[in-house]
Structures are given as C-alpha cells and as structure tokens.
Design a protein around this motif. Structure first.
Motif, PDB file in Angstrom:
ATOM      1  N   GLN A 290       7.571  16.445  -1.069  1.00  0.00           N
ATOM      2  CA  GLN A 290       6.716  16.294   0.242  1.00  0.00           C
ATOM      3  C   GLN A 290       5.807  17.498   0.463  1.00  0.00           C
ATOM      4  O   GLN A 290       6.191  18.568  -0.107  1.00  0.00           O
TER       5      GLN A 290
ATOM      6  N   TYR B 297       3.248  19.329   3.441  1.00  0.00           N
ATOM      7  CA  TYR B 297       2.866  19.598   4.993  1.00  0.00           C
ATOM      8  C   TYR B 297       1.720  20.537   5.199  1.00  0.00           C
ATOM      9  O   TYR B 297       1.801  21.597   4.525  1.00  0.00           O
ATOM     10  N   ASP B 298       0.876  20.121   5.853  1.00  0.00           N
ATOM     11  CA  ASP B 298      -0.338  21.363   6.231  1.00  0.00           C
ATOM     12  C   ASP B 298      -0.795  21.120   7.426  1.00  0.00           C
ATOM     13  O   ASP B 298      -0.937  19.908   8.013  1.00  0.00           O
ATOM     14  N   VAL B 299      -1.405  22.207   8.037  1.00  0.00           N
ATOM     15  CA  VAL B 299      -2.070  22.056   9.400  1.00  0.00           C
ATOM     16  C   VAL B 299      -3.437  22.970   9.010  1.00  0.00           C
ATOM     17  O   VAL B 299      -3.352  23.999   8.371  1.00  0.00           O
TER      18      VAL B 299
ATOM     19  N   ALA C 199      -1.989  18.614   1.587  1.00  0.00           N
ATOM     20  CA  ALA C 199      -0.613  18.182   1.641  1.00  0.00           C
ATOM     21  C   ALA C 199      -0.090  17.177   0.528  1.00  0.00           C
ATOM     22  O   ALA C 199       0.912  17.408   0.262  1.00  0.00           O
TER      23      ALA C 199
ATOM     24  N   ASP D  76       0.481  19.521  -2.338  1.00  0.00           N
ATOM     25  CA  ASP D  76       1.802  20.199  -2.097  1.00  0.00           C
ATOM     26  C   ASP D  76       3.097  19.127  -2.315  1.00  0.00           C
ATOM     27  O   ASP D  76       4.211  19.696  -2.988  1.00  0.00           O
TER      28      ASP D  76
ATOM     29  N   GLU E  24      -2.917  17.865  11.481  1.00  0.00           N
ATOM     30  CA  GLU E  24      -1.586  17.942  10.882  1.00  0.00           C
ATOM     31  C   GLU E  24      -1.435  17.092  10.087  1.00  0.00           C
ATOM     32  O   GLU E  24      -1.432  15.633  10.101  1.00  0.00           O
TER      33      GLU E  24
ATOM     34  N   TRP F 277       1.325  15.033   6.659  1.00  0.00           N
ATOM     35  CA  TRP F 277       2.473  15.109   5.939  1.00  0.00           C
ATOM     36  C   TRP F 277       2.071  14.109   4.625  1.00  0.00           C
ATOM     37  O   TRP F 277       1.515  13.146   4.890  1.00  0.00           O
TER      38      TRP F 277
END
Ligand code: MG
Length: 159
Positions: A7, A9-11, A45, A48, A149, A151
């Motif tokens: 998984q 996640y990034d912002v 994301a 990652d 944001e 995911w």
C-alpha cells in the motif's frame, strides 16, 4: 505462486500557478502541486505501493528530493524505474487500485486516460489498473482545496 501486497499513501500541497499532473495526465487547472518532481501524487502513491509490496523502502528513499538528478522529473519515469526493479526481481503486477481525494476540479472525465497511461507505463492491461476519484465533501485540508491525498494498493505475483 507467491503473492505480495503493498500500500502507498501520499499528499501534496496545492498552489496557484503550478501544473497539475495526476495519474500521468495533465489536469486542466489554474493550480497544481508543490513538489520536487512534477508532483504527480497519484503515481507517487502507486510507486510506494509497489515498493511496499517488496519491502524495498519508499520513493523518497529511492529518488531523494535533495538530489538534482530527480528535480522536475516526470513521475511516469519514476514509475518506469520502479517497474524495472519489480521485473528484475521476477515479479508481475496483478492489479493496482488508486483512490484520489481532491476537491476540485472534477477528475471523473480524466479517469479512463489515467488508467491507460498508468497501465502503459507499467506494461499491463488497463483492466488491471483502477483509478477512483472522490472529494471529501469540503471537509479537512482536501476539502479546503489545500492539498490532494492519494491511497494506492498493488498486488504482485511470482510464479
Ligand atoms: Mg510525493
């Protein structure tokens, strides 16, 4: 058959007068993402998620934002490099699922193109790449238009 799931996640912060790249597509907008690369938070994301599946660290570790080598780089190039690593280790991507939270503009019309571009870079069929877009009903930093944001999850297999 072995399987690995990852998984990501990034912002990224939103600022006026910057280009907005998302899912490898230029989004028509008068604002875009503050970043060292082209700011494509969806692809970050996803990278990652792929790296996470194989416990290879994260995108910041592979492509440090302190290095001029990666300044302004297209995130699709970073994804290509991550995919090279995935393939070298003998893994295949079964599918990826990406959820983007952005208040504006509406991304729905661009989703098919994002799926095509991402799948093309990854060398898999678009049917294996899901992109979903949502607002946050004007709640939080996404709702106030301050950031985006994302995911992502990815499933890898090795036969
Ligand atoms: Mg990022």
């Amino acid at each position: 058959m072995e399987y690995r799931i990852g998984q990501g996640y990034d912002v990224h912060r939103i600022q006026e007068g910057l280009p907005m790249w998302l899912g490898g597509v230029a989004v028509p907008s008068d604002r875009g993402f503050v970043a060292h690369s082209d700011g494509d938070v969806a692809i970050h994301a996803l990278c990652d998620a792929l790296l996470g599946a194989l416990a290879l660290g994260d995108i910041g570790h592979l492509f440090p934002d302190t290095s001029d080598e990666w300044k302004g780089i297209r995130s699709t190039v970073l994804l290509e490099k991550v995919m090279e690593r995935v393939r070298e280790l003998g893994w295949t991507v079964e599918n990826a699922d990406i959820t983007i939270a952005l208040q504006a503009p509406k991304l729905a019309p661009l989703v098919p193109q994002m799926r095509e571009v991402i799948a093309g870079v990854m060398g898999i069929a678009p049917e294996r790449v899901s992109v979903k877009a949502t607002t946050t009903e004007r709640l939080g930093f996404v709702g106030r238009g301050e950031g985006c944001e994302v995911w992502a999850v990815a499933l890898l297999s090795r036969g």
